[in-house]
Design a protein around this motif. Structure first.
Motif, short mmCIF file in Angstrom:
data_model
loop_
_atom_site.label_atom_id
_atom_site.label_comp_id
_atom_site.label_asym_id
_atom_site.label_seq_id
_atom_site.Cartn_x
_atom_site.Cartn_y
_atom_site.Cartn_z
N CYS A 16 27.66 12.01 58.77
CA CYS A 16 27.77 12.85 56.92
C CYS A 16 28.18 13.97 56.43
N ASP A 127 25.94 2.37 54.25
CA ASP A 127 26.63 0.91 54.71
C ASP A 127 28.32 2.88 54.44
N GLU A 128 28.01 3.16 53.73
CA GLU A 128 28.83 4.69 53.88
C GLU A 128 28.64 5.09 55.24
N ARG A 130 28.62 4.68 58.10
CA ARG A 130 28.77 3.35 58.68
C ARG A 130 30.79 3.60 58.89
N ARG A 131 30.76 3.99 57.34
CA ARG A 131 32.07 3.72 57.13
C ARG A 131 32.94 5.27 57.77
N ARG A 132 31.91 6.11 57.35
CA ARG A 132 32.80 7.14 57.67
C ARG A 132 32.54 7.80 59.27
N HIS A 134 33.46 4.84 61.44
CA HIS A 134 34.50 4.26 61.50
C HIS A 134 35.57 5.28 61.42
N LYS A 135 35.55 5.66 60.33
CA LYS A 135 36.66 5.87 59.78
C LYS A 135 36.87 7.22 60.52
N GLU A 141 32.04 0.39 68.71
CA GLU A 141 31.14 -0.01 67.52
C GLU A 141 29.97 -0.26 68.02
#
Lengths: 195, 195
Positions: A16, A127-128, A130-132, A134-135, A141
């Motif tokens: 985060c 969701d954000e 998860r996106r971070r 992944h980034k 996964e």
């Protein structure tokens, strides 16, 4: 005549943006990030006293026995903890000390240092988060989903912190953090009345 | 979905610039200053519901009996107090409400509203306080010295407030105030976790 520095604990879900926040915060003021002690072996590129204080198991247990740690935990057969002395020295010099630690460590700190300031930072959404993660691209996964599940479990504990900062736009999150620190310096317990 | 507004109590020695601070603060955000109720007669130029709610002695005593005041005191045979309903309504609308009141009233508020934020503002020195009171030019020398003596008596009570703000440079004092309010909005009790 130095005002005593503050002890600030920063926690929040992995991914985060705590690390980025702390880097920004350090640009804007005199903040020292505490270096943890650990018994695990240094990884490639890790420097003693910069990334961790790498110490032996015996030395760590000695510190536990001497109550020389503000908090500690064991994880995968290794100890991790925050040495008290360095934190006390820095605060006596008027420096604000930041600890980036897990929830359980944060609560240990609050028990030992009533004046510690506990800040929990949250992402705008799952969701954000998860996106971070992944980034960042450092985890599989499966690990990412495990981290997210754990974050959701821990989230209710945020309510036991003193402050909750939403890390959506980094700049706002940093301004929130700086406002909290400015306000904490104005707490009546921290203000000297000299007339 | 409105976040509840904060209740902010501002106290401090007469002449230390509370009024000027509040005017500046109101320019920078959505703050409402609570209007007190009183049984004293309006002075020339005073407008009902703007400077005070001018009410009868019977109406005031009725409010006391109905627990409709957040705090009250009697001074020179007249009652002064803060009606609870209006404050509650404004806060429910998400507005931050400022009360500029005396020390004893502030402590009454804290007893009734645990979440009230008590801010005490202090002048940089006794000499500066004296200078400001002279500059105001509304009191005699004797009254000024009485006010200063009373301020010095009350000063230790500042430590029972949540925050102490030094009003030396107005701009800094206002920024301090705004930092406190920003931080208070981030208190975990005031943050909704909606995921």
């Amino acid at each position: 005549m130095n005002e005593k520095g503050l002890l600030i604990v920063l926690s929040g879900p992995s991914g985060c943006g705590k690390g980025t926040m702390i880097k920004e915060i350090q640009k804007q003021g005199d903040y020292v990030v505490s270096v943890s002690a650990t018994t695990r072996a240094p990884r490639e590129g890790e420097i003693d006293k910069v990334h961790y204080h790498f110490i032996s198991r015996e030395a760590f247990q000695q510190m536990i026995a001497e109550d020389a740690l503000l908090e500690y935990a064991s994880y995968c057969d290794n100890y991790y903890g925050t040495p008290r002395q360095k934190v006390d020295e820095l605060r006596a010099q008027g420096k604000n000390v930041i600890l980036e630690i897990e929830v359980q460590g944060a609560f240990q700190i609050k028990e030992r240092c009533e004046d510690a300031i506990l800040i929990f930072t949250i992402p705008p959404s799952v969701d954000e988060l998860r996106r971070r993660l992944h980034k960042r691209g450092t985890e599989t996964e499966e690990v990412i989903e495990k981290r997210i599940a754990r974050s959701l479990e821990e989230l209710p504990l945020a309510k036991k912190y003193d402050y909750i900062i939403l890390n959506d736009a980094l700049e706002d999150a940093v301004d929130d953090f700086l406002a909290v620190i400015r306000a904490e310096h104005l707490r009546s317990a921290n203000v000297k009345l000299d007339f």
